[in-house]
Motif scaffolding. Structure first.
Motif, PDB file in Angstrom:
ATOM      1  N   MET A 103       0.798  -1.394  -0.070  1.00  0.00           N
ATOM      2  CA  MET A 103       0.053   0.204  -0.228  1.00  0.00           C
ATOM      3  C   MET A 103       0.829   1.142  -0.102  1.00  0.00           C
ATOM      4  O   MET A 103       0.745   2.363  -1.018  1.00  0.00           O
ATOM      5  CB  MET A 103      -0.534   0.144   1.129  1.00  0.00           C
ATOM      6  CG  MET A 103      -1.810   0.760   1.117  1.00  0.00           C
ATOM      7  SD  MET A 103      -2.727   1.783   2.581  1.00  0.00           S
ATOM      8  CE  MET A 103      -3.883   0.229   2.907  1.00  0.00           C
ATOM      9  N   ALA A 104       2.209   1.023   0.725  1.00  0.00           N
ATOM     10  CA  ALA A 104       2.508   2.715   1.009  1.00  0.00           C
ATOM     11  C   ALA A 104       3.625   3.004  -0.127  1.00  0.00           C
ATOM     12  O   ALA A 104       3.140   3.871  -0.842  1.00  0.00           O
ATOM     13  CB  ALA A 104       3.986   1.750   2.080  1.00  0.00           C
ATOM     14  N   THR A 105       3.905   1.978  -1.164  1.00  0.00           N
ATOM     15  CA  THR A 105       4.512   1.818  -2.693  1.00  0.00           C
ATOM     16  C   THR A 105       3.547   2.712  -3.236  1.00  0.00           C
ATOM     17  O   THR A 105       3.537   3.828  -4.536  1.00  0.00           O
ATOM     18  CB  THR A 105       5.217   0.882  -2.778  1.00  0.00           C
ATOM     19  OG1 THR A 105       6.146   0.624  -2.427  1.00  0.00           O
ATOM     20  CG2 THR A 105       5.725   1.225  -4.534  1.00  0.00           C
ATOM     21  N   TYR A 106       2.241   2.244  -3.635  1.00  0.00           N
ATOM     22  CA  TYR A 106       1.621   2.482  -4.244  1.00  0.00           C
ATOM     23  C   TYR A 106       0.657   4.116  -3.741  1.00  0.00           C
ATOM     24  O   TYR A 106       0.531   5.158  -4.938  1.00  0.00           O
ATOM     25  CB  TYR A 106       0.129   1.663  -3.721  1.00  0.00           C
ATOM     26  CG  TYR A 106      -0.944   1.455  -4.950  1.00  0.00           C
ATOM     27  CD1 TYR A 106      -0.644   1.887  -6.721  1.00  0.00           C
ATOM     28  CD2 TYR A 106      -2.593   2.261  -4.548  1.00  0.00           C
ATOM     29  CE1 TYR A 106      -2.160   2.308  -7.351  1.00  0.00           C
ATOM     30  CE2 TYR A 106      -3.530   2.776  -5.263  1.00  0.00           C
ATOM     31  CZ  TYR A 106      -3.387   2.823  -6.641  1.00  0.00           C
ATOM     32  OH  TYR A 106      -4.289   3.040  -7.577  1.00  0.00           O
ATOM     33  N   PHE A 107       0.600   4.342  -2.505  1.00  0.00           N
ATOM     34  CA  PHE A 107       0.373   5.430  -1.941  1.00  0.00           C
ATOM     35  C   PHE A 107       1.468   6.659  -2.390  1.00  0.00           C
ATOM     36  O   PHE A 107       1.203   7.294  -4.045  1.00  0.00           O
ATOM     37  CB  PHE A 107       0.123   6.063  -0.760  1.00  0.00           C
ATOM     38  CG  PHE A 107      -0.822   5.405  -0.621  1.00  0.00           C
ATOM     39  CD1 PHE A 107      -2.190   4.464  -0.898  1.00  0.00           C
ATOM     40  CD2 PHE A 107      -1.334   4.935   1.354  1.00  0.00           C
ATOM     41  CE1 PHE A 107      -3.436   3.919  -0.411  1.00  0.00           C
ATOM     42  CE2 PHE A 107      -2.281   4.819   2.042  1.00  0.00           C
ATOM     43  CZ  PHE A 107      -3.247   3.740   0.881  1.00  0.00           C
ATOM     44  N   ASN A 108       2.510   6.498  -2.619  1.00  0.00           N
ATOM     45  CA  ASN A 108       3.931   7.510  -2.750  1.00  0.00           C
ATOM     46  C   ASN A 108       4.096   7.124  -4.423  1.00  0.00           C
ATOM     47  O   ASN A 108       4.008   8.398  -4.719  1.00  0.00           O
ATOM     48  CB  ASN A 108       5.209   6.220  -2.835  1.00  0.00           C
ATOM     49  CG  ASN A 108       5.484   6.803  -1.163  1.00  0.00           C
ATOM     50  OD1 ASN A 108       4.505   7.398  -0.271  1.00  0.00           O
ATOM     51  ND2 ASN A 108       6.454   5.198  -0.610  1.00  0.00           N
ATOM     52  N   TYR A 109       3.817   6.259  -5.124  1.00  0.00           N
ATOM     53  CA  TYR A 109       3.672   6.668  -6.549  1.00  0.00           C
ATOM     54  C   TYR A 109       2.311   7.263  -6.846  1.00  0.00           C
ATOM     55  O   TYR A 109       2.227   8.510  -7.530  1.00  0.00           O
ATOM     56  CB  TYR A 109       3.090   4.814  -7.015  1.00  0.00           C
ATOM     57  CG  TYR A 109       2.858   4.785  -8.704  1.00  0.00           C
ATOM     58  CD1 TYR A 109       4.179   5.106  -9.960  1.00  0.00           C
ATOM     59  CD2 TYR A 109       1.474   5.012  -8.955  1.00  0.00           C
ATOM     60  CE1 TYR A 109       4.030   4.844 -11.197  1.00  0.00           C
ATOM     61  CE2 TYR A 109       1.254   4.570 -10.291  1.00  0.00           C
ATOM     62  CZ  TYR A 109       2.689   4.721 -11.071  1.00  0.00           C
ATOM     63  OH  TYR A 109       1.991   4.873 -12.565  1.00  0.00           O
ATOM     64  N   THR A 110       1.044   7.110  -6.111  1.00  0.00           N
ATOM     65  CA  THR A 110      -0.383   8.110  -7.071  1.00  0.00           C
ATOM     66  C   THR A 110       0.264   9.392  -6.605  1.00  0.00           C
ATOM     67  O   THR A 110      -0.064  10.235  -7.189  1.00  0.00           O
ATOM     68  CB  THR A 110      -1.284   7.487  -6.396  1.00  0.00           C
ATOM     69  OG1 THR A 110      -1.412   5.761  -6.492  1.00  0.00           O
ATOM     70  CG2 THR A 110      -2.446   7.866  -6.608  1.00  0.00           C
ATOM     71  N   ILE A 111      -0.090   9.883  -5.852  1.00  0.00           N
ATOM     72  CA  ILE A 111       1.265  10.646  -5.232  1.00  0.00           C
ATOM     73  C   ILE A 111       1.651  11.795  -5.466  1.00  0.00           C
ATOM     74  O   ILE A 111       1.609  12.883  -6.302  1.00  0.00           O
ATOM     75  CB  ILE A 111       1.436  11.537  -3.213  1.00  0.00           C
ATOM     76  CG1 ILE A 111      -0.083  10.526  -2.681  1.00  0.00           C
ATOM     77  CG2 ILE A 111       1.989  12.544  -3.033  1.00  0.00           C
ATOM     78  CD1 ILE A 111       0.419  10.192  -0.967  1.00  0.00           C
ATOM     79  N   ARG A 112       2.898  10.922  -6.047  1.00  0.00           N
ATOM     80  CA  ARG A 112       3.651  12.137  -6.456  1.00  0.00           C
ATOM     81  C   ARG A 112       3.657  12.377  -7.777  1.00  0.00           C
ATOM     82  O   ARG A 112       3.897  13.879  -8.735  1.00  0.00           O
ATOM     83  CB  ARG A 112       5.185  10.528  -7.346  1.00  0.00           C
ATOM     84  CG  ARG A 112       6.513  11.024  -7.514  1.00  0.00           C
ATOM     85  CD  ARG A 112       7.318  10.594  -7.191  1.00  0.00           C
ATOM     86  NE  ARG A 112       8.652  11.299  -7.961  1.00  0.00           N
ATOM     87  CZ  ARG A 112       8.852  11.250  -9.432  1.00  0.00           C
ATOM     88  NH1 ARG A 112       8.330  10.746 -10.210  1.00  0.00           N
ATOM     89  NH2 ARG A 112       9.732  11.755 -10.350  1.00  0.00           N
TER      90      ARG A 112
END
Length: 188
Positions: free
Chosen positions: A56-65
């Motif tokens: 989830m953390a990786t997906y959040f970082n990717y989406t936000i960035r």
């Protein structure tokens, strides 16, 4: 674990992620527009997250960035459009017919160093100009006709008309030309 976290809980745990991405990308965000964009990205990521696709953390970082990058691109594109519109408006107002001075660009019509309305001055230099250069002086300086109108009237381009003007200005600044015509009293 079937219990899904609420968005409020996700937000509390991941708010710093948004700030981190903004800081990492060196974004100046005084009005918190990018933070809001990151918050929307976090919400979208929360809604679309699929656990079997990765952490989830990786997906959040990717989406936000990526959402912040998209926002920066939109802002840059909007800024470029505004710059082009401002430039176009300035060009239409001055019609490219301006004189650079220490005070900044001024309309040639406002340039008091040229004897614009002195017909004898222009008649004095007319024999030294080509037909096209004289047309530029007559239309652009004496009659104050816009470049677009001159171009249409002479069946040529605005760039060609500007070129005629550049040649005239170059001649007027040439010390030999000034001496030949004996108008040293004019500051051209």
């Amino acid at each position: 674990m079937d219990k899904k976290l609420t968005f409020e809980e996700i937000f509390e745990q991941n708010e710093r992620r948004i700030h981190y991405q903004i800081h990492k990308m060196h974004i100046h965000d005084p009005h918190k527009e990018f933070f809001q964009e990151g918050l929307v990205a976090l919400w979208n990521a929360y809604e679309t997250y699929q656990p079997d696709k990765g952490p989830m953390a990786t997906y959040f970082n990717y989406t936000i960035r990526n959402r912040l990058i998209d926002r920066m691109r939109r802002n840059n594109r909007q800024h470029e459009i505004q710059q082009k519109a401002a430039h176009e408006q300035k060009t239409q107002l001055t019609d490219g017919n301006y004189h650079c001075s220490t005070d900044g660009p001024r309309s040639i019509a406002a340039n008091q160093s040229l004897p614009l309305k002195d017909a004898s001055f222009w008649k004095h230099i007319q024999p030294q100009l080509t037909d096209k250069q004289w047309k530029w002086v007559d239309y652009a300086i004496i009659q104050e006709v816009p470049y677009k109108t001159i171009a249409k009237q002479e069946n040529t381009t605005v760039e060609a008309v500007k070129s005629w003007g550049r040649h005239v200005k170059k001649k007027l600044k040439d010390p030999h030309f000034r001496e030949l015509l004996s108008f040293e009293g004019y500051d051209v």
